[in-house]
Design a protein around this motif. Structure first.
Motif, PDB file in Angstrom:
ATOM      1  N   LEU A  53       0.839  -1.192   0.000  1.00 15.95           N
ATOM      2  CA  LEU A  53       0.000   0.000   0.000  1.00 15.95           C
ATOM      3  C   LEU A  53       0.875   1.243   0.000  1.00 15.95           C
ATOM      4  O   LEU A  53       1.967   1.248   0.581  1.00 15.95           O
ATOM      5  CB  LEU A  53      -0.900   0.027   1.249  1.00 15.95           C
ATOM      6  CG  LEU A  53      -1.864  -1.144   1.445  1.00 15.95           C
ATOM      7  CD1 LEU A  53      -2.540  -1.042   2.819  1.00 15.95           C
ATOM      8  CD2 LEU A  53      -2.903  -1.176   0.342  1.00 15.95           C
ATOM      9  N   SER A  54       0.378   2.292  -0.640  1.00 18.37           N
ATOM     10  CA  SER A  54       1.093   3.564  -0.649  1.00 18.37           C
ATOM     11  C   SER A  54       0.071   4.698  -0.768  1.00 18.37           C
ATOM     12  O   SER A  54      -0.824   4.639  -1.616  1.00 18.37           O
ATOM     13  CB  SER A  54       2.083   3.626  -1.818  1.00 18.37           C
ATOM     14  OG  SER A  54       2.761   4.872  -1.832  1.00 18.37           O
ATOM     15  N   LEU A  55       0.175   5.699   0.090  1.00 12.62           N
ATOM     16  CA  LEU A  55      -0.676   6.875  -0.005  1.00 12.62           C
ATOM     17  C   LEU A  55       0.116   8.108   0.428  1.00 12.62           C
ATOM     18  O   LEU A  55       1.091   7.989   1.169  1.00 12.62           O
ATOM     19  CB  LEU A  55      -1.938   6.715   0.838  1.00 12.62           C
ATOM     20  CG  LEU A  55      -1.805   6.612   2.350  1.00 12.62           C
ATOM     21  CD1 LEU A  55      -3.109   7.061   3.018  1.00 12.62           C
ATOM     22  CD2 LEU A  55      -1.506   5.174   2.765  1.00 12.62           C
ATOM     23  N   SER A  56      -0.307   9.256  -0.089  1.00  7.81           N
ATOM     24  CA  SER A  56       0.430  10.488   0.208  1.00  7.81           C
ATOM     25  C   SER A  56      -0.545  11.632   0.467  1.00  7.81           C
ATOM     26  O   SER A  56      -1.704  11.592   0.040  1.00  7.81           O
ATOM     27  CB  SER A  56       1.370  10.845  -0.941  1.00  7.81           C
ATOM     28  OG  SER A  56       0.640  11.187  -2.111  1.00  7.81           O
ATOM     29  N   TRP A  57      -0.052  12.678   1.169  1.00  2.68           N
ATOM     30  CA  TRP A  57      -0.853  13.854   1.460  1.00  2.68           C
ATOM     31  C   TRP A  57       0.094  15.042   1.705  1.00  2.68           C
ATOM     32  O   TRP A  57       1.260  14.859   2.068  1.00  2.68           O
ATOM     33  CB  TRP A  57      -1.754  13.615   2.672  1.00  2.68           C
ATOM     34  CG  TRP A  57      -1.022  13.356   3.959  1.00  2.68           C
ATOM     35  CD1 TRP A  57      -0.687  14.269   4.916  1.00  2.68           C
ATOM     36  CD2 TRP A  57      -0.497  12.098   4.413  1.00  2.68           C
ATOM     37  NE1 TRP A  57      -0.001  13.678   5.941  1.00  2.68           N
ATOM     38  CE2 TRP A  57       0.114  12.330   5.658  1.00  2.68           C
ATOM     39  CE3 TRP A  57      -0.501  10.792   3.895  1.00  2.68           C
ATOM     40  CZ2 TRP A  57       0.739  11.330   6.399  1.00  2.68           C
ATOM     41  CZ3 TRP A  57       0.106   9.798   4.635  1.00  2.68           C
ATOM     42  CH2 TRP A  57       0.712  10.061   5.868  1.00  2.68           C
ATOM     43  N   PRO A  58      -0.394  16.268   1.476  1.00  2.00           N
ATOM     44  CA  PRO A  58       0.459  17.453   1.666  1.00  2.00           C
ATOM     45  C   PRO A  58       0.881  17.593   3.121  1.00  2.00           C
ATOM     46  O   PRO A  58       0.073  17.418   4.035  1.00  2.00           O
ATOM     47  CB  PRO A  58      -0.451  18.621   1.243  1.00  2.00           C
ATOM     48  CG  PRO A  58      -1.510  17.999   0.390  1.00  2.00           C
ATOM     49  CD  PRO A  58      -1.720  16.626   0.946  1.00  2.00           C
ATOM     50  N   GLN A  59       2.161  17.919   3.317  1.00  2.53           N
ATOM     51  CA  GLN A  59       2.664  18.032   4.684  1.00  2.53           C
ATOM     52  C   GLN A  59       1.982  19.153   5.451  1.00  2.53           C
ATOM     53  O   GLN A  59       1.670  19.003   6.643  1.00  2.53           O
ATOM     54  CB  GLN A  59       4.181  18.266   4.652  1.00  2.53           C
ATOM     55  CG  GLN A  59       4.989  17.067   4.201  1.00  2.53           C
ATOM     56  CD  GLN A  59       6.477  17.222   4.482  1.00  2.53           C
ATOM     57  OE1 GLN A  59       6.870  17.984   5.358  1.00  2.53           O
ATOM     58  NE2 GLN A  59       7.293  16.497   3.729  1.00  2.53           N
ATOM     59  N   ASP A  60       1.712  20.283   4.778  1.00  6.31           N
ATOM     60  CA  ASP A  60       1.117  21.407   5.486  1.00  6.31           C
ATOM     61  C   ASP A  60      -0.373  21.204   5.776  1.00  6.31           C
ATOM     62  O   ASP A  60      -0.964  21.924   6.566  1.00  6.31           O
ATOM     63  CB  ASP A  60       1.321  22.711   4.703  1.00  6.31           C
ATOM     64  CG  ASP A  60       0.780  22.626   3.277  1.00  6.31           C
ATOM     65  OD1 ASP A  60       0.257  21.562   2.898  1.00  6.31           O
ATOM     66  OD2 ASP A  60       0.896  23.629   2.539  1.00  6.31           O
ATOM     67  N   ASP A 111      -1.737 -16.650  -3.712  1.00 12.71           N
ATOM     68  CA  ASP A 111      -0.510 -17.343  -3.322  1.00 12.71           C
ATOM     69  C   ASP A 111       0.645 -16.988  -4.241  1.00 12.71           C
ATOM     70  O   ASP A 111       0.572 -17.133  -5.459  1.00 12.71           O
ATOM     71  CB  ASP A 111      -0.750 -18.851  -3.352  1.00 12.71           C
ATOM     72  CG  ASP A 111       0.488 -19.648  -2.964  1.00 12.71           C
ATOM     73  OD1 ASP A 111       1.199 -19.202  -2.057  1.00 12.71           O
ATOM     74  OD2 ASP A 111       0.724 -20.711  -3.562  1.00 12.71           O
ATOM     75  N   GLY A 112       1.734 -16.479  -3.650  1.00 12.55           N
ATOM     76  CA  GLY A 112       2.943 -16.162  -4.398  1.00 12.55           C
ATOM     77  C   GLY A 112       2.864 -14.942  -5.277  1.00 12.55           C
ATOM     78  O   GLY A 112       3.792 -14.684  -6.057  1.00 12.55           O
ATOM     79  N   GLN A 113       1.789 -14.142  -5.148  1.00 13.90           N
ATOM     80  CA  GLN A 113       1.620 -12.969  -5.989  1.00 13.90           C
ATOM     81  C   GLN A 113       1.661 -11.696  -5.159  1.00 13.90           C
ATOM     82  O   GLN A 113       1.476 -11.702  -3.945  1.00 13.90           O
ATOM     83  CB  GLN A 113       0.282 -13.041  -6.740  1.00 13.90           C
ATOM     84  CG  GLN A 113       0.150 -14.239  -7.655  1.00 13.90           C
ATOM     85  CD  GLN A 113       1.028 -14.122  -8.877  1.00 13.90           C
ATOM     86  OE1 GLN A 113       1.196 -13.055  -9.450  1.00 13.90           O
ATOM     87  NE2 GLN A 113       1.595 -15.243  -9.303  1.00 13.90           N
ATOM     88  N   LEU A 114       1.911 -10.567  -5.856  1.00 10.62           N
ATOM     89  CA  LEU A 114       1.979  -9.258  -5.229  1.00 10.62           C
ATOM     90  C   LEU A 114       0.714  -8.474  -5.556  1.00 10.62           C
ATOM     91  O   LEU A 114       0.388  -8.288  -6.737  1.00 10.62           O
ATOM     92  CB  LEU A 114       3.208  -8.494  -5.726  1.00 10.62           C
ATOM     93  CG  LEU A 114       3.364  -7.042  -5.257  1.00 10.62           C
ATOM     94  CD1 LEU A 114       3.548  -6.969  -3.744  1.00 10.62           C
ATOM     95  CD2 LEU A 114       4.540  -6.360  -5.968  1.00 10.62           C
ATOM     96  N   SER A 115      -0.003  -8.020  -4.518  1.00 13.58           N
ATOM     97  CA  SER A 115      -1.203  -7.208  -4.706  1.00 13.58           C
ATOM     98  C   SER A 115      -0.871  -5.772  -4.339  1.00 13.58           C
ATOM     99  O   SER A 115      -0.421  -5.500  -3.225  1.00 13.58           O
ATOM    100  CB  SER A 115      -2.346  -7.715  -3.821  1.00 13.58           C
ATOM    101  OG  SER A 115      -2.697  -9.046  -4.173  1.00 13.58           O
ATOM    102  N   LEU A 116      -1.093  -4.842  -5.285  1.00 18.13           N
ATOM    103  CA  LEU A 116      -0.778  -3.446  -5.008  1.00 18.13           C
ATOM    104  C   LEU A 116      -1.651  -2.551  -5.855  1.00 18.13           C
ATOM    105  O   LEU A 116      -2.299  -2.995  -6.786  1.00 18.13           O
ATOM    106  CB  LEU A 116       0.694  -3.147  -5.275  1.00 18.13           C
ATOM    107  CG  LEU A 116       1.221  -3.095  -6.719  1.00 18.13           C
ATOM    108  CD1 LEU A 116       2.590  -2.501  -6.752  1.00 18.13           C
ATOM    109  CD2 LEU A 116       1.204  -4.468  -7.384  1.00 18.13           C
TER     110      LEU A 116
END
Length: 227
Positions: free
Chosen positions: A142-149, A222-227
């Protein structure tokens, strides 16, 4: 003349006995075998309101291979989704194992199911095989981002709930936070048992909910990458 008459009688009786012995086994075979009707239930589906998280592996089943093993010779057929239930006849009485493998268009097995069926002479048993994802473990990223300010002190809240199971929180400290730019980027990677999950993802500032996504369907293979 007496000897000849006796000989004829003996031959006639012998033929009668042989005929009786030959007829009975055939009749017994027909009455003592049974059958199995196999219905397949495919559970490889998603109920997410947005695009699911899943590996880049085609999970649509193109064909099913149904195999029977038991007291008699093994049987197998190939069926397509939407076909009528598969029927097997002339099976010896006893316990038979019914196995189903679902393959995608590339021939890769993406789901399977199995069940034992008791076959009785003169009867047809019915069984429904649930085709589920292969057992094992896969990786979720998982990856998520948001403004620091916008939210300098935010933490990620993530909960994975397996279908039919209990919710499993992903601790905030499992996320790696990168704040080198103008945005925070939170990343997570972890192993999960193969199956279907519902993911709830949100940003929290203390107890205050800053942002949340609708439930997301996650498929771990099994054995796979979920993203």
């Amino acid at each position: 003349m007496v000897k000849r008459a006796v000989t004829i009688i003996c031959i006639t009786l012998s033929l009668t006995v042989l005929g009786f012995a030959c007829r009975n086994p055939v009749s017994a075979d027909r009455n003592d075998t049974g059958g199995i009707v196999v219905t397949i239930a495919n559970t490889l589906t998603e109920n997410s309101v947005i695009e699911p998280i899943e590996p880049p592996l085609e999970m649509n089943i193109a064909t099913y291979r149904i195999e029977l093993s038991g007291p008699g010779s093994s049987r197998s057929i190939v069926a397509n989704p939407g076909d009528r239930p598969a029927s097997f006849e002339s099976l010896r009485p006893g316990t038979w194992t019914v196995s189903v493998n679902g393959r995608n268009s590339g021939g890769v097995i993406v789901g399977s199911g199995t069940s034992e069926v008791a076959v009785k002479g003169g009867q047809t048993a019915s069984v429904t095989i649930q085709v589920v994802p292969l057992s094992g473990e896969g990786t979720l990223e998982l990856s998520l981002s948001w403004p620091q300010d916008w939210a300098p002190n935010a933490e990620v809240s993530a909960v994975m709930t397996p279908v039919g199971g209990e919710a499993v929180p992903i601790s905030a400290d499992k996320f790696t936070i990168d704040g080198s730019g103008t945005r925070f980027v939170a990343s997570y990677s972890g192993s999960w048992s193969a199956g279907y999950y519902e993911l709830q993802l949100a940003l929290l500032d203390g107890e205050h909910n800053l942002w949340a996504l609708p439930p997301i369907s996650v498929r771990i293979v099994d054995g796979q990458l979920s993203l």
